[in-house]
Scaffold this motif. Structure first.
Motif, short mmCIF file in Angstrom:
data_model
loop_
_atom_site.label_atom_id
_atom_site.label_comp_id
_atom_site.label_asym_id
_atom_site.label_seq_id
_atom_site.Cartn_x
_atom_site.Cartn_y
_atom_site.Cartn_z
N PHE A 1 6.23 -11.99 6.50
CA PHE A 1 7.15 -10.94 6.06
C PHE A 1 7.19 -9.77 7.01
O PHE A 1 8.23 -9.12 7.17
N GLY A 2 6.08 -9.46 7.65
CA GLY A 2 6.00 -8.26 8.47
C GLY A 2 5.57 -7.05 7.65
O GLY A 2 5.13 -7.19 6.50
N TYR A 3 5.74 -5.85 8.22
CA TYR A 3 5.21 -4.63 7.59
C TYR A 3 6.31 -3.70 7.09
O TYR A 3 6.04 -2.52 6.84
N ARG A 4 7.52 -4.20 6.95
CA ARG A 4 8.61 -3.35 6.47
C ARG A 4 8.30 -2.71 5.12
O ARG A 4 8.68 -1.58 4.84
N ALA A 5 7.64 -3.45 4.24
CA ALA A 5 7.32 -2.94 2.91
C ALA A 5 5.93 -2.34 2.84
O ALA A 5 5.50 -1.88 1.78
N GLY A 6 5.22 -2.31 3.97
CA GLY A 6 3.84 -1.83 4.00
C GLY A 6 2.86 -2.99 4.09
O GLY A 6 3.24 -4.14 4.36
N GLU A 7 1.60 -2.71 3.83
CA GLU A 7 0.56 -3.75 3.86
C GLU A 7 0.30 -4.25 2.45
O GLU A 7 0.08 -3.47 1.53
N ASP B 1 0.81 -1.22 0.00
CA ASP B 1 0.00 0.00 0.00
C ASP B 1 0.84 1.27 0.00
O ASP B 1 0.30 2.36 0.16
N LYS B 2 2.17 1.13 -0.17
CA LYS B 2 3.02 2.33 -0.24
C LYS B 2 4.11 2.10 -1.29
O LYS B 2 4.42 0.95 -1.63
N PRO B 3 4.70 3.17 -1.83
CA PRO B 3 5.74 3.02 -2.85
C PRO B 3 6.94 2.24 -2.32
O PRO B 3 7.30 2.36 -1.14
N PRO C 1 11.78 -4.57 -6.26
CA PRO C 1 10.97 -3.47 -6.80
C PRO C 1 10.72 -3.61 -8.29
O PRO C 1 11.63 -3.92 -9.06
N LEU C 2 9.47 -3.39 -8.69
CA LEU C 2 9.07 -3.42 -10.09
C LEU C 2 8.40 -2.10 -10.47
O LEU C 2 8.03 -1.31 -9.60
N SER C 3 8.22 -1.90 -11.75
CA SER C 3 7.53 -0.70 -12.22
C SER C 3 6.09 -0.70 -11.72
O SER C 3 5.51 -1.75 -11.42
#
Length: 411
Positions: free
Chosen positions: A272-278, A215-217, A236-238
């Protein structure tokens, strides 16, 4: 088409096409005669999505590969990178962590004085760029491309001459080659026909791959998250998508693959946890078994085994394709040097020199990936403590972290 070639490449995938591009200077300088045989037509569009309709444009589920910064430099040298750059998502940071424990390390492109630590490129884009170059060489008459066609058999006639029997449509014919390069993948049937066996280690794991959306860049951050019995990578992807590679024990893969999307995202979040967001979206899931596989012979008189046919490894650090490209460039250099010395490309002494020069890189890369998997899969308390102390020490030591980063970048 000529009757005899200096080099005949079997397999027009990413590695075979890259080798052809790497041989372009030898073709121009020495008049190297090259042919490539590919089972699929190089003039028909191919979609890398699972279960995709024929000739449909790739979308959310397009698969991707991680290219190290070293591979980017190689493609720069070959003049390929300008065509790839618009489709490459840079990896600016890499965060490595052990879920639920204190150990972590963080690599940053600015600390290493590079524009990116690596890049993520969708496979269909990489394939399109390489095939465009391949077709240009064919159309200009620089190489012969037999496509669609299939090599039926290889018969060594001398130390530097092999008879290649090729089927194309209803026609069967023979060609001669000084050097045959097997770049036809990890399931090469020709290797089996030649009696080239593999050393294999079954990890009892599967790679579950899918594209997901947090849910975040992602801001160019790649994650290597060690979570219990298997690591998880998020690249990371486009379009602010991320490519997930989740190592799952084989006895759990059917359960993960059969989950509905909501349950899968919840399970992924827990691990994974929330490091990359939800995580809010997941695409089509695919899986394949994981094993370490190394050909017992990479060269014979007039023969080289290249790419996944030579070695396949765990995807934990995304090094498989990058190692194959380094091998490819080393082989192209070996061929050019053979020509400069007036020797045939299939000369065994020259090919043995290629293997000797690549052995250290191959061994270090294979051992590095294998060691990571085995170390972070163990759950004994002393092992957990030792590896977390190691991650923390790595993060605090600029010299150690720099060497680790350079390995990740393919140097």
């Amino acid at each position: 088409m000529t009757g005899k070639y200096d080099v005949l490449i079997i397999g027009g995938g990413l590695v075979g096409a890259s080798l052809l591009c790497a041989l372009a200077s030898a073709i121009n300088q020495y008049g190297l005669k090259v042919a490539l045989v590919e089972t699929h037509s190089i003039d028909e569009a191919r979609d890398t999505r699972p279960n995709a309709p024929p000739n449909s444009p790739p979308g959310y589920d397009a698969r991707a590969s991680a290219l190290s910064y070293g591979t980017r430099l190689i493609y720069d040298e070959l003049g390929i990178w300008p065509d790839l750059d618009p489709f490459a998502t840079p990896i600016l940071d890499i965060q490595v962590s052990d879920r639920g424990h204190f150990g972590a390390t963080h690599l940053n492109h600015q600390e290493e004085n590079v524009p990116a630590l690596g890049y993520v490129v969708e496979n269909h884009r990489l394939g399109e760029v390489l095939l465009k170059r391949l077709k240009a060489y064919r159309d200009q008459g620089q190489v012969d491309v037999l496509s669609p066609a299939q090599v039926q058999s290889l018969q060594p006639l001398s130390d530097s001459e092999t008879k290649v029997v090729i089927n194309q449509g209803d026609e069967s014919f023979e060609k001669l080659a000084s050097l045959v390069v097997l770049a036809d993948g990890g399931r090469s049937r020709l290797m089996e026909k030649l009696g080239i066996s593999r050393k294999q280690y079954d990890y009892q794991q599967h790679a579950l791959i899918a594209n997901v959306s947090p849910d975040k860049p992602h801001n160019g951050i790649a994650y290597e998250r060690f979570a219990g019995r298997g690591p998880m990578a998020l690249l990371p992807l486009s379009g602010d998508r991320s490519a997930l590679v989740w190592t799952v024990p084989s006895d759990e893969i059917d359960n993960k693959m059969s989950m509905d999307d909501e349950t899968f995202l919840t399970t992924l979040q827990e691990k994974f946890g929330y490091r990359a967001g939800e995580f809010i979206k997941v695409g089509v899931r695919e899986s394949y078994p994981l094993a370490l596989s190394v050909a017992r012979e990479q060269v014979r008189p007039g023969l080289v085994v290249l790419g996944n046919a030579a070695h396949a490894m765990h995807p934990v650090a995304g090094q498989g394709y990058n190692l194959a490209i380094r091998d490819t460039m080393a082989l192209a250099g070996n061929i050019a040097e053979s020509l400069r010395q007036g020797m045939a490309p299939g000369n065994l002494s020259r090919l043995l020199q290629y293997v000797d020069e690549q052995r250290v890189d191959q061994r270090m890369t294979l051992d590095f990936c294998d060691g990571l998997v085995k170390l972070f899969s163990r759950q004994e308390l002393p092992v957990i403590l030792a590896r977390n102390l190691g991650l923390s020490c790595l993060d605090m030591s600029r010299g150690l972290k720099g060497r680790f980063a350079r390995k990740a970048m393919g140097f």
